[in-house]
Design an enzyme around this catalytic site. Structure first.
Site, mmCIF file in Angstrom:
data_model
loop_
_atom_site.group_PDB
_atom_site.id
_atom_site.type_symbol
_atom_site.label_atom_id
_atom_site.label_comp_id
_atom_site.label_asym_id
_atom_site.label_seq_id
_atom_site.Cartn_x
_atom_site.Cartn_y
_atom_site.Cartn_z
ATOM 1 N N ASP A 1 57.293 70.871 105.586
ATOM 2 C CA ASP A 1 56.174 70.623 106.505
ATOM 3 C C ASP A 1 56.545 69.778 107.711
ATOM 4 O O ASP A 1 55.684 69.458 108.525
ATOM 5 C CB ASP A 1 55.022 69.930 105.760
ATOM 6 N N ASP B 1 60.160 71.202 99.917
ATOM 7 C CA ASP B 1 59.932 69.791 100.173
ATOM 8 C C ASP B 1 58.780 69.376 99.266
ATOM 9 O O ASP B 1 58.040 70.226 98.746
ATOM 10 C CB ASP B 1 59.576 69.597 101.656
ATOM 11 N N ASP C 1 56.511 65.946 99.640
ATOM 12 C CA ASP C 1 55.397 65.289 100.326
ATOM 13 C C ASP C 1 54.857 66.155 101.456
ATOM 14 O O ASP C 1 55.588 66.535 102.367
ATOM 15 C CB ASP C 1 55.843 63.929 100.887
#
Length: 216
Positions: free
Chosen positions: A161, A9, A11
């Protein structure tokens, strides 16, 4: 089969974008009809799943694609001031040196990601970047990547996250490493039963070398 491709991922996992995204989200709150995020509320939101956050915010599901597009556009101007997660560059370099192929799947724009990687001298580390426009559409993108790269699910592991990263990986039948330094708290990530839950980028090396304890 040992994974040979690691998909990240962007961001909150590679780029420290949380503060910038919250700032942009607050500026757009009135236009899109959701609650302003105070520092206290941010702590609360970190302990909710991605779907619970959408429900709590009160934003119309119809408006979400337009909101995501607007946020991406505003984030473009902030890219030069954003920094990588401390320690992530070193971990990525080591993973590439060990022979792993690295890629990115993100709901951010490919343009934003490419600009960030170039500014921070990370662009040479990644073999591919795929961008999707939907909040919960990563499973489809993961499956497309597997098909286009002719990869089996057991050859791939995802690093993210947020709870939605775990959800997407499980649906795509690939392993997932949840990271505790991004948006969602380690506590709510653990409840989603990722294969691994780590707190420092250096632990990525331990996971891939088989010396980190699995949660599964």
């Amino acid at each position: 089969m040992t994974p040979k491709v690691i998909i990240f991922d962007f961001d909150g996992t590679i780029a420290d974008t949380v503060d910038a995204l919250v700032s942009i989200a607050n500026r757009l709150a009135v236009d899109f009809g959701y609650r302003h995020i105070s520092p206290e509320q941010l702590g609360f939101l970190k302990n909710l799943t991605s779907r619970e956050i959408i429900k709590y915010s009160g934003v119309s599901l119809f408006k979400i694609p337009f909101l995501v597009k607007k946020v991406k556009g505003e984030l473009k101007d902030r890219i030069p001031e954003l920094k990588p997660i401390p320690g992530i560059k070193e971990a990525l370099i080591e993973l590439q040196n060990q022979g792993y192929k690295l890629g990115i799947i993100t709901s951010n724009s490919k343009e934003n990601v490419t600009q960030f990687l170039t500014i921070n001298d990370l662009n040479h580390l990644f073999d591919f970047i795929y961008s999707g426009i939907t909040i919960f559409g990563k499973t489809t993108i993961i499956n497309n990547v597997l098909r286009q790269k002719q990869l089996q699910p057991q050859e791939v592991i995802y690093v993210g996250d947020e709870t939605r990263d775990i959800e997407a990986s499980k649906k795509a039948n690939i392993q997932v490493i949840a990271v505790g330094w991004g948006f969602n708290s380690p506590e709510v990530l653990a409840k989603q039963n990722p294969d691994y839950l780590i707190q420092q980028p250096s632990e990525l090396i331990e996971v891939m070398n088989g010396s980190y304890f699995s949660l599964s």
